[in-house]
Write an enzyme that holds these catalytic residues in place. Structure first.
Site, mmCIF file in Angstrom:
data_model
loop_
_atom_site.group_PDB
_atom_site.id
_atom_site.type_symbol
_atom_site.label_atom_id
_atom_site.label_comp_id
_atom_site.label_asym_id
_atom_site.label_seq_id
_atom_site.Cartn_x
_atom_site.Cartn_y
_atom_site.Cartn_z
ATOM 1 N N GLU A 1 0.847 -1.190 0.000
ATOM 2 C CA GLU A 1 0.000 0.000 0.000
ATOM 3 C C GLU A 1 0.891 1.252 0.000
ATOM 4 O OE1 GLU A 1 -2.792 0.348 3.224
ATOM 5 O OE2 GLU A 1 -3.757 2.071 2.303
ATOM 6 N N ALA B 1 2.011 -0.078 10.808
ATOM 7 C CA ALA B 1 1.662 -1.468 10.536
ATOM 8 C C ALA B 1 0.847 -1.519 9.254
ATOM 9 C CB ALA B 1 0.845 -2.047 11.683
ATOM 10 N N MET B 2 0.581 -2.737 8.776
ATOM 11 C CA MET B 2 -0.128 -2.882 7.510
ATOM 12 C C MET B 2 -1.073 -4.082 7.570
ATOM 13 S SD MET B 2 -0.682 -1.785 4.490
ATOM 14 C CE MET B 2 -1.909 -2.610 3.477
ATOM 15 N N GLU B 3 -2.287 -3.855 7.086
ATOM 16 C CA GLU B 3 -3.384 -4.803 7.280
ATOM 17 C C GLU B 3 -3.511 -5.884 6.217
ATOM 18 O OE1 GLU B 3 -3.799 -1.489 6.422
ATOM 19 O OE2 GLU B 3 -5.445 -1.240 5.011
ATOM 20 N N ASN B 4 -2.434 -6.277 5.524
ATOM 21 C CA ASN B 4 -2.517 -7.314 4.487
ATOM 22 C C ASN B 4 -3.406 -8.477 4.929
ATOM 23 O OD1 ASN B 4 -0.176 -5.919 3.258
ATOM 24 N ND2 ASN B 4 0.852 -6.777 5.047
ATOM 25 N N HIS C 1 -6.592 -1.970 15.280
ATOM 26 C CA HIS C 1 -6.832 -1.236 14.032
ATOM 27 C C HIS C 1 -6.590 -2.143 12.818
ATOM 28 C CE1 HIS C 1 -6.733 2.474 11.486
ATOM 29 N NE2 HIS C 1 -5.944 1.715 10.747
ATOM 30 N N GLU C 2 -5.421 -2.779 12.788
ATOM 31 C CA GLU C 2 -5.107 -3.615 11.616
ATOM 32 C C GLU C 2 -6.065 -4.795 11.537
ATOM 33 O OE1 GLU C 2 -3.280 -2.032 9.739
ATOM 34 O OE2 GLU C 2 -2.339 -0.711 11.213
ATOM 35 N N GLU D 1 -9.817 4.148 6.332
ATOM 36 C CA GLU D 1 -8.989 4.614 7.451
ATOM 37 C C GLU D 1 -9.795 5.356 8.520
ATOM 38 O OE1 GLU D 1 -6.414 3.282 7.966
ATOM 39 O OE2 GLU D 1 -5.624 2.640 6.027
HETATM 40 N N1 B3K Z 1 -2.998 1.035 5.694
HETATM 41 C C1 B3K Z 1 -1.717 1.194 6.312
HETATM 42 C C2 B3K Z 1 -1.013 2.443 5.906
HETATM 43 C C3 B3K Z 1 -0.345 2.355 4.591
HETATM 44 C C4 B3K Z 1 0.475 3.605 4.325
HETATM 45 C C5 B3K Z 1 1.019 3.602 2.961
HETATM 46 N N2 B3K Z 1 1.846 4.769 2.731
HETATM 47 C C6 B3K Z 1 -1.796 1.118 7.793
HETATM 48 C C7 B3K Z 1 -3.106 1.450 8.391
HETATM 49 O O1 B3K Z 1 -3.613 2.527 8.315
HETATM 50 O O2 B3K Z 1 -3.696 0.560 8.955
HETATM 51 ZN ZN ZN Z 2 -5.566 1.815 8.787
#
Ligand code: B3K
Ligand code: ZN
Length: 881
Positions: A128, A269-272, A304-305, A327
């Site tokens: 992302e 963090a990242m929600e993959n 959140h994730e 978000e």
């Molecule tokens: N969705 C990611 C943020 C990605 C940022 C990319 N530049 C984390 C979050 O908001 O949960």
């Molecule tokens: Zn988020």
């Protein structure tokens, strides 16, 4: 590094892609210096699209090795390939075909930390917003949803762990000490949610039984020997999963849920899907290394994730303009979660403090943009406080307007109607209109119009007529590109507080719609009359911060003190005191600039001790109330011609005055609040520590003696108390032997713990005063400092720019020059973090003329540099404009 192409992306130009990619099969042959990726895509022309339409795929710095169409090598005249674009000009007649793309990557040389890179020997990805195109050519946009199957092959010994999204389906040995694993994710997803992690990591595991009885295998992967520090994150994960079932009816949907903590990460963090990747700062915690704030952040970010699984993954964004769809909503959900786990009021105060310190300056400066922006040059620059925090406030207002029940009905409808889709803010607002029958068209402006609305109010009580007259006027200041603003729908929760602190009942209300103690301001002016008000009340308005506005309400100081003591809305008790502090600080800083001394009303100096001693209030609330506004808060309220040095002096004078007035109470409480017994990170214990540490500041201020902090520093049995003591020493007693010794002891004790060392850098970077530029410069030479690690850069350089008013804004401009040079250096490797750091300049126009000119020059010098990344150029140019 990507150079600026100057292209602006516009919301109104959105159109669906000509082709769809319903299925993706990826095969990775991992090697740090030479990784091969084979992407096998099932491509379909969309109905109604011309047969001649080329397939245009995004790339970013890619190295194409081979290309096959339906299994055969593509003819050289059938495509055009460059690092940033792959165009299949001759698409098979039927419009449905298999495209097989082989690319070659060098993850070890990826310093931007987007796409596939190596962090501490671990392969990991960040896609992302537009990082997938650094792995393979693709329709890298959120409205192209595909089912992914991923095969990963790597060296068995150095890379024993092979993870991707979805469920594991197969794994096995290959010759040559290599092995493989296959993952399948049955839920169609956009490319930004793709993830791969491979390396040698330890783990902790657990099970979660969902509401419908399915068993989910949970795992958190961390560097070996750090497993013990992942327990709190695991606990937070399980609580999040249960909470989402109970509060939103959302169950988890795969057989496994994996979290990996890595040390080099551009954000939190990242929600993959099924494989969240975290900055290890937001996973690892124990009492010796993490503060209570760290524990609370971990809880919130894990939640959140996880919550993104429904708000973001199952239902995603049609395009990046809709970022707040996932978000803002997900921040709202994590706020609610934390409020349920901790104290709701204290959580709300903390949220509002963050909103005001991060979002308000953004909304009031050159980088202002609507919650749903209409254009961007670099989408990574729109992961902002406005999209996240104001985006959450907007969802919160929807709930305030509709009430809990209709809000939940709207959310249920959202999940039912849009599961599996990529949607827009209009779709989101519509579910609430449909579920409630309300018209939210004026309200929706909160998404489309930038700027913080201002509400001015005056009140008059007519004792003879027993009427209260309330005049309200709204205005929205102009923001870049939007000079004329429309009228907003502003929901203001309120109460008329009687002499005993209880809300007074009233009769009819004219001039505004009132429902459930909420005033609905929709016009420019409302002349409101409350009939049948038996005695003179004090108006408590914007309770719980029901609307993210600035407010000026003409109130007598004694009425504010009354609210600070008696309002039944605890948030407004805090707010009233905060407003009194702010007013006094603005006044004091003006006097100091005029060569006079700071003076404060004695009631204001005495009130904190009274509050500190009030056993009916939670410790955490008392801690919040005793924390006077920050220098940045005061600067923001002053708004123009700012002199940070005068503000610092005013703030120190107020703290000293409060401390002198309340010394006895503070010393007694400080002694009685000492942590006894085993450590617990729960909210009540954290609240006690927070109060005690605010008291430590006051006591140190009045005694001028560093030894109290020194004693706490050595006696501390947890990081919260130790770091708080070090902070007092470093900031109030900078340059003393006591401080030097404590800093050295801290460094020695934690030299092998990067996350704790980050705190050491951070605390020093916040040291007030002109000399800190040199301190930061010398700390950049420290062997543990590295420009390649975002956490390290943020803790030293980022903290200096964003949390050191007198250092960064040094009168001779050296703070700006140093900072700008450092940002430029970073931009060569990591544009995303460089651009983020550069936002520290966003309030430059509100400074006094001398500093303003120095800041402008530093910005102009950055703008003049050739080859700036698109990310940094975008921020610098908008800031200067
Ligand atoms: N969705 C990611 C943020 C990605 C940022 C990319 N530049 C984390 C979050 O908001 O949960
Ligand atoms: Zn988020």
């Amino acid at each position: 590094m990507r150079s600026d192409t100057g292209q602006v992306v516009r919301l109104e130009d959105y159109r669906p892609s000509d082709y769809l990619i319903p299925e993706v099969r990826l095969a990775f042959r991992l090697d740090p210096d030479e990784t091969y990726v084979t992407a096998n895509l099932t491509v379909e022309r969309r109905k109604g699209v011309s047969k001649n339409a080329p397939l245009v795929l995004d790339g970013d710095g890619l190295d194409l090795v081979t290309l096959h169409i339906d299994g055969k090598p593509a003819a050289s005249d059938a495509f055009e390939a460059g690092p940033d674009l792959l165009t299949v000009t001759k698409v098979p007649e039927t419009g449905r075909f298999e495209l097989t793309i082989e690319t070659r990557l060098a993850p070890s040389r990826n310093k931007a930390l987007m796409g596939l890179y190596v962090s501490n020997g671990v392969f990991c990805t960040q896609c992302e917003a537009e990082g997938f195109r650094r792995i393979t050519y693709f329709l890298d946009r959120p409205d192209v949803l595909a089912v992914y199957t991923v095969r990963i092959e790597a060296d068995r010994k150095s890379v024993p762990l092979l993870l991707s999204n979805g469920n594991p389906v197969e794994s096995g040995e290959l010759g040559d000490d290599r092995h493989y694993a296959v993952w399948h994710d049955p839920f169609p997803k956009p490319s930004y949610l793709f993830a791969l992690v491979a390396g040698d990591l330890g783990s902790i595991e657990d099970d979660f039984i969902t509401a419908s009885g399915r068993k989910v295998r949970l795992a958190i992967y961390v560097e070996h020997s750090k497993e013990g520090r992942a327990a709190y994150a695991m606990d937070a994960l399980k609580r999040s999963m249960r909470w989402d079932e109970e509060r939103f009816g959302r169950e988890y949907d795969l057989d496994v849920f994996n979290i990996v903590a890595v040390s080099d990460f551009n954000m939190g963090a990242m929600e993959n899907k099924g494989l969240n990747v975290f900055n290890d700062k937001y996973v690892l915690a124990d009492e010796d290394t993490a503060t209570d704030a760290d524990f609370a952040n971990i809880e919130a970010i894990i939640a959140h994730e996880y919550f993104h699984n429904w708000t973001g993954n199952r239902i995603t964004c049609r395009d990046w303009f809709q970022l707040c769809l996932k978000e803002g909503l997900t921040v709202f959900r994590d706020h609610e979660f934390s409020a349920d786990q901790r104290s709701r009021t204290v959580k709300r105060i903390a949220e509002v403090r963050t909103l005001r310190s991060h979002q308000f300056p953004e909304d009031q400066g050159p980088l202002a943009h609507p919650v749903r922006p209409g254009r961007y040059r670099e989408i990574n620059n729109f992961y902002t406080a406005t999209v996240y925090e104001k985006g959450s406030e907007v969802v919160r207002m929807i709930r305030t307007i509709l009430g809990e029940e209709k809000f939940r009905a709207g959310m249920d409808l959202y999940f039912e109607r849009h599961d599996g889709q990529a949607v827009t803010i209009e779709d989101f607002v519509k579910v609430f209109e449909d579920a409630s029958g309300s018209d939210l068209s004026q309200f929706a402006l909160w998404y489309h119009q930038a700027g913080t609305p201002h509400v001015a109010a005056t009140v008059r009580y007519d004792a003879a007529a027993k009427e209260l007259q309330l005049d309200i006027e709204q205005s929205v200041p102009p923001t870049p590109g939007e000079s004329r603003k429309k009228l907003m729908h502003i929901p203001l929760a309120f109460g008329l507080v009687g002499p005993d602190g209880e809300d007074i009942a009233y009769g009819e209300v004219e001039g505004v719609e009132v429902e459930n103690s909420v005033l609905h301001v929709r016009k420019r002016k409302h002349s409101v009359r409350f009939r049948g008000v038996p005695q003179r009340p004090v108006l408590s308005i914007n309770r719980g911060f029901s609307a993210p506005v600035t407010l000026s309400l003409e109130v007598r100081p004694e009425d504010r003190f009354f609210l600070a003591r008696h309002d039944s809305d605890l948030f407004n008790r805090w707010q009233s005191l905060n407003t009194l502090f702010t007013g006094a600080l603005i006044d004091a800083s003006r006097r100091l600039r005029g060569g006079k001394t700071a003076e404060f009303p004695s009631e204001l100096l005495a009130h904190p001790a009274e509050l500190a001693d009030d056993e009916t209030l939670e410790h955490a609330f008392r801690a919040q109330a005793l924390a006077v506004p920050t220098e940045a808060d005061i600067a923001r309220e002053i708004g123009s011609n700012i002199d940070p040095d005068a503000i610092l002096s005013a703030r120190l004078a107020l703290q000293e005055g409060i401390a002198a007035s309340g010394r006895e109470v503070f010393e007694r409480l400080y002694a009685s609040l000492e942590d006894k017994g085993p450590f617990s990170p729960d909210a009540a214990s954290a609240g006690r520590r927070a109060l005690r540490n605010v008291l430590l500041e006051y006591i140190s201020a009045v005694t001028g003696d560093p030894q109290i902090a020194v004693r706490q520093f050595h006696a501390a049995t947890n990081m919260t108390d130790r770091a708080a003591a070090l902070m007092v020493l470093a900031h109030r007693f900078a340059g003393t032997d006591a401080t030097g010794e404590a800093l050295a002891a801290f460094e020695k004790r934690y030299r092998d713990n990067p996350l704790v060392l980050d705190k050491w850098f951070q605390i020093q970077a916040m040291t007030p005063g002109a000399e800190t530029v040199d301190l930061v410069r010398s700390l950049m030479e420290h062997p543990a400092f590295s420009m390649a690690n975002p956490n390290r850069v943020r803790s030293l350089v980022g903290t200096f720019g964003s949390a050191n008013q007198t250092g960064f804004n040094r009168a001779d401009g050296e703070g700006y020059r140093f900072y700008a040079r450092t940002v430029l250096e970073l931009d060569k490797d990591n544009p995303q973090v460089a651009a983020r750091l550069a936002t520290a300049f966003r309030s430059w126009r509100s400074l006094e003329p001398g500093r303003r000119e120095h800041a402008r020059k530093a910005l102009a010098e950055m703008a003049a540099v050739k080859g700036l990344s698109r990310d940094l150029r975008d921020i610098v140019e908008r800031t200067l404009a």
